[in-house]
Design a protein around this motif. Structure first.
Motif: not given
Length: 598
Positions: A208-212, A291-294, A300-302, A325-330
């Protein structure tokens, strides 16, 4: 002694299915849609019927979060291993449809033969055969009566023993009493630990990746539109590869078709460009980092879980802001203008085909840089120049090759602190100093990999500078790459093999030029001394053997475009090693000239 960070509890399958139906366990589609074929579902049911173990499920509790009114909401369990098995049971026993890898919803019907006590994937022949129960879900329907099922079966099959059929059907029904072990992981475990547990327990050895994990958090959230956002990410990546998939979304997912997302990605239906086909991991990286500057997806998961990094608590307000914020980034990522501009910038730097793209993460960060430049209000021309130069620098220097997450994180934090232009130009100047062009790049070009970043950038340089193919009078390198080109060995392969040279020696990138097939075939295995002499004759009224160039001036210009020593036309054919050394320096200077013009 290490503290145990998990509990293992057996639960009846019936309880498990009830939890899934009620939402107590969320199936986040970590492993993407249902990928089992129907025979695996049949085998799973057979194992349960025989009383065999079917492996553990792994659930990870979402942290409990503090709500806005000060109360606490306990987290759902998220199923991180066992999705396929649970989905198979939901489909076969409860008759629920599954979402396939082609994003179609289909039923999976498993048939049962009570006399032979055999499971099979239902098919038209079975459905016509009275000795089969064509859909097992009928046995598990809430209103199903064993007496009635037995009677109906023996009416259709007069030779069947009624008592025996009744016992067998009762045994089938008891499948849902079988116990399945659930490993529940502590909510405060770090993602790396959860990943490690998954890999060790998962029999398929999948990772599993962090993205998963991020996708699991997104999909399991129904308060802030997480599941719709997950679909937006999935569907965009699918449409980028297969634009013809659009009508299927419109027809099969009415809720998504009515959302704000689909109109914003409908433009993909007319696109047949594979220069940048992002995966969901690429899309998450770009949307999150910009968006998050990270740069670390575990952050992101946290944040999606509601973690407040300062108080170390989990708060609903943090989760809500993270989803916004994630929605804005998408939405920024899927914006047609942004996406088109990025691919245009790459093309304008000479990267005209996907064959010249090797590092997806280099493109991802180029996109982040573009989006940050826009957010900072930089003039369009400045953004384009910076993104072009940054992309080429990061490919040449392998900036995102080793540990991309850490480098993404470092770069985006510096950009946030110093500004995109100041930081970007400072890094480029430091990474590509004059000593890089004169000393380091020629050394790095000592490689036999035709997919090496140096050869890819060299080809892009030839495209950008408008170079002609080797010995071509009219056909450009761009034409060759977009249509069909041969990588020709200047010192032919068989000629060098005959001298005992190994593959790693004769396939040096400094021995490669891009040529038309007919020129490549024409030269064949002739040694350079022979064919360069014939080229000189060709320009002095001799027979046209290789391409259409007939003047010495044109021929010398052509050799310069391909970074070949002109002395070869004067009968001075260097030894192979000397040739490689000379050519690497010439190739490095071409890349330098190209870079300075970006």
């Amino acid at each position: 002694m290490a503290t145990q960070r998990y509990s293992v509890t057996p639960h009846p399958i019936e309880t498990l299915l009830t939890w899934v139906k009620s939402g107590e366990i969320a199936i986040p589609e970590i492993q993407r849609p249902f990928v089992w074929d129907a025979t695996k579902v049949r085998n799973l049911l057979d194992s349960l019927y025989q009383g065999y173990p079917v492996g553990y499920l792994i659930a990870w509790r979402n942290p409990s979060v503090r709500l806005k009114d000060g109360s606490t909401s306990s987290g759902k369990r998220i199923l991180i291993d066992g999705q396929q098995r649970v989905t198979a049971l939901m489909a076969a026993l409860l008759g629920q449809e599954v979402l396939t890898k082609d994003y179609e919803t289909v039923p999976i019907r498993i048939a049962f033969h009570p006399v032979e006590e055999r499971f099979e994937v239902s098919n038209p022949a079975i459905q016509k055969d009275a000795s089969w129960i064509p859909d097992l879900a009928t046995v598990f329907a809430p209103d199903a009566s064993l007496t009635k099922l037995t009677r109906e079966y023996t009416v259709r099959n007069p030779d069947a023993d009624q008592d025996q059929i009744s016992l067998v059907l009762e045994k089938v029904r008891k499948i849902i009493n079988n116990q399945v072990g659930i490993i529940e992981l502590a909510e405060d475990l770090e993602i790396e630990t959860v990943t490690e547990i998954f890999i060790r327990v998962n029999s398929a050895g999948a990772s599993l990746s962090q993205a998963d994990f991020a996708m699991s958090k997104i999909a399991a959230n129904d308060t802030y539109g997480g599941n719709m956002l997950r679909k937006a990410i999935d569907y965009f990546c699918h449409l980028a590869v297969a634009p013809e998939f659009l009508p299927r979304i419109e027809k099969g997912d009415k809720a998504f078709a009515a959302s704000e997302f689909l109109p914003k990605m409908r433009w993909l239906k007319d696109v047949n460009d594979d220069l940048y086909d992002p995966s969901y991991t690429d899309m998450l990286r770009v949307a999150f980092t910009s968006e998050f500057r990270r740069g670390k997806l575990q952050d992101l998961v946290a944040l999606l879980s509601g973690r407040n990094f300062e108080t170390k608590q989990y708060e609903e307000a943090v989760a809500e802001e993270a989803f916004d914020k994630l929605k804005a980034g998408v939405l920024n990522f899927i914006n047609k203008t942004h996406f088109d501009r990025l691919t245009m910038i790459l093309r304008s730097a000479g990267f005209v085909t996907s064959g010249l793209i090797r590092s997806q993460n280099a493109i991802n960060f180029a996109y982040i840089l573009y989006l940050r430049g826009r957010a900072e209000g930089l003039p369009a021309a400045d953004i384009e120049r910076l993104v072009r130069r940054w992309y080429v620098m990061s490919v040449l220097r392998g900036r995102y090759a080793g540990n991309p997450e850490s480098t993404f994180d470092f770069d985006i934090r510096q950009i946030a602190a110093r500004g995109v232009s100041t930081y970007g130009n400072a890094v480029i100047d430091a990474e590509l100093s004059s000593s890089y062009w004169d000393t380091l790049l020629p050394q790095e070009m000592e490689t036999s990999s035709s997919s090496s970043p140096y050869f890819l950038v060299y080809q892009a340089a030839q495209v950008k500078l408008g170079d002609l193919g080797f010995l071509s009078r009219d056909i450009t390198v761009r034409d060759l790459l977009l249509n069909r080109s041969d990588v020709h060995h200047v010192y032919p392969r068989n000629h060098l093999k005959g001298q005992g040279l190994t593959r790693g020696r004769y396939n040096q990138i400094a021995n490669f030029v891009l040529a038309q097939s007919e020129i490549n075939i024409g030269i064949g295995d002739r040694d350079p001394k022979t064919y360069f002499s014939e080229l000189a004759d060709q320009c002095n009224g001799g027979a046209k053997k290789y391409g259409g160039i007939t003047t010495m001036e044109e021929l010398r210009a052509n050799l310069r475009m391909s970074c070949l020593p002109e002395c070869m036309l004067d009968g001075e054919i260097p030894s192979f090693d000397d040739f490689l050394e000379q050519r690497r320096k010439l190739m490095a200077q071409k890349v330098k000239t190209y870079f300075e013009g970006l």
